[in-house]
Design a protein around this motif. Structure first.
Motif: not given
Length: 385
Positions: A136-146, A264-271
């Motif tokens: 769920p912390r990764l879902d929060a990371a995605v929401a914050s990045y969005r 997604t968390p991984t698209s954030m990292a990979n991008g």
């Protein structure tokens, strides 16, 4: 990220059924044995895959370039939206791309010479696999990045309108002054630019990114087309006024898409990693802002966007790989310190014109970006451990 060519991304981003993870370690990241490993052999004329069906869930694409040209390999949806990619695969080299996919049809494309639509193979993820539940912390990371990306889009539009109005008014000096500032928000969101569908090639394409058969005057739009008019042609025409209006239309579309984009968390990292690779191998040469020489503004904004992604993912990554996050902290700090050498003060976005940065200094910048990109390539794997 680099402006995606028009033939690669043709549909707006919709809710996607995957989270892509890119890594370059020799150890396999795929679970479940060889049935989850797809070997891709790329040559100058072929794109051979070891299997066309694999279980949904984690898969690993092992790429070997046996051709004479640098190539790219993409995993695509049938409508050409990008699932994951790996660029700049040199002749005789190997790369690994790990993805998490749900049941459905996909395509693997090899692009020898990194041009065109590529050589394609249809593949299918069957319904026998399951996607692991996300922290769920990764879902929060995605929401914050969005939220961060939305803020950048909201701040970009009024700045772009100032730039566009100056172009329409025929005020070359005012347009030049507003140009770099209008691009900062866009450059900060480039780690996830491909999630915005076809906006990237509309607003950020360079002249040499056009595909064969496309018309330079008709199909080239966006900031860099206007950059050429301002700095090289030194004149503004009715066509430039049309392009200024089109830029605002496209950026308004982007602003609306951010809230719906698949991040997604991984698209954030990979991008973030792919973007820094692009900076080190392409942007650092001065090819992006070849007329205005405002490249250092782009570099700084790119690093800020990548660092934002990292900081949001860091709580999970640090638990899984503390040594990695320590190294990333060090390398981000070193690169930011180096970039700050070229700005007027730490609060401004006024940087040295890139044509005044010598060859040795450009190499120093490239080396610093590479030093960061190497550990950053491991972030996605650390996030999903």
């Amino acid at each position: 990220m680099r402006a995606v060519r028009l033939s690669v991304v043709t549909a707006a981003a919709t809710a996607a059924a995957l989270a892509a993870v890119t890594g370059c370690t020799e150890k396999s990241d795929a679970s479940g044995g060889d049935d989850r490993v797809v070997k891709v052999t790329a040559t100058d004329s072929k794109c051979e895959v070891s299997k066309t069906k694999f279980p949904a869930g984690h898969i690993q694409i092992d790429v070997e370039n046996k051709g004479s040209k640098v190539t790219e390999v993409y995993l695509l949806f049938p409508d050409d939206r990008i699932v994951t990619e790996r660029e700049n695969i040199g002749p005789g080299t190997k790369q690994k791309v790990t993805a998490e996919v749900k049941e459905g049809d996909y395509r693997i494309a090899c692009k020898p010479g990194m041009k065109g639509k590529g050589i394609r193979q249809d593949v299918t993820a069957t319904g026998s696999g399951k996607v692991a539940k996300r922290d769920p912390r990764l879902d929060a990371a995605v929401a914050s990045y969005r939220e961060y990306a939305q803020e950048q889009a909201d701040e970009t539009l009024p700045k772009a309108k100032v730039f566009a109005q100056a172009v329409k008014d025929g005020d070359i000096e005012a347009a030049k002054k507003a140009y770099a500032d209008s691009r900062i928000g866009w450059e900060r969101t480039e780690p996830v630019a491909e999630s915005f569908g076809d906006i990237d090639p509309k607003v950020d394409l360079r002249e040499d990114g056009l595909e064969e058969g496309q018309d330079l005057e008709k199909d080239w739009t966006g900031w860099h087309r206007l950059e050429r008019s301002l700095w090289q042609d030194k004149k503004l025409t009715d066509r430039d006024s049309e392009l200024a209006d089109q830029l605002i239309t496209d950026l308004t579309d982007w602003q609306k898409r951010v809230g719906k984009a698949e991040i997604t968390p991984t698209s954030m990292a990979n991008g973030a990693k792919e973007l820094l690779d692009e900076v080190a191998t392409g942007k650092v040469t001065g090819e992006e802002e070849r007329y205005s020489h405002t490249d250092l503004v782009d570099f700084k904004a790119n690093v800020e966007g990548a660092e934002k992604s990292y900081e949001l993912l860091k709580p999970v990554a640090s638990e899984n790989d503390a040594a990695l996050t320590k190294e990333l902290d060090t390398q981000f700090a070193a690169l930011n310190t180096l970039l700050d050498k070229y700005r007027e003060d730490k609060t401004s976005y006024v940087f040295t014109s890139y044509d005044k940065v010598g060859k040795a200094d450009r190499k120093e910048l490239s080396d610093a970006v590479n030093a960061l990109a190497e550990p950053l390539s491991k972030l996605a794997a650390a996030v999903v451990k």
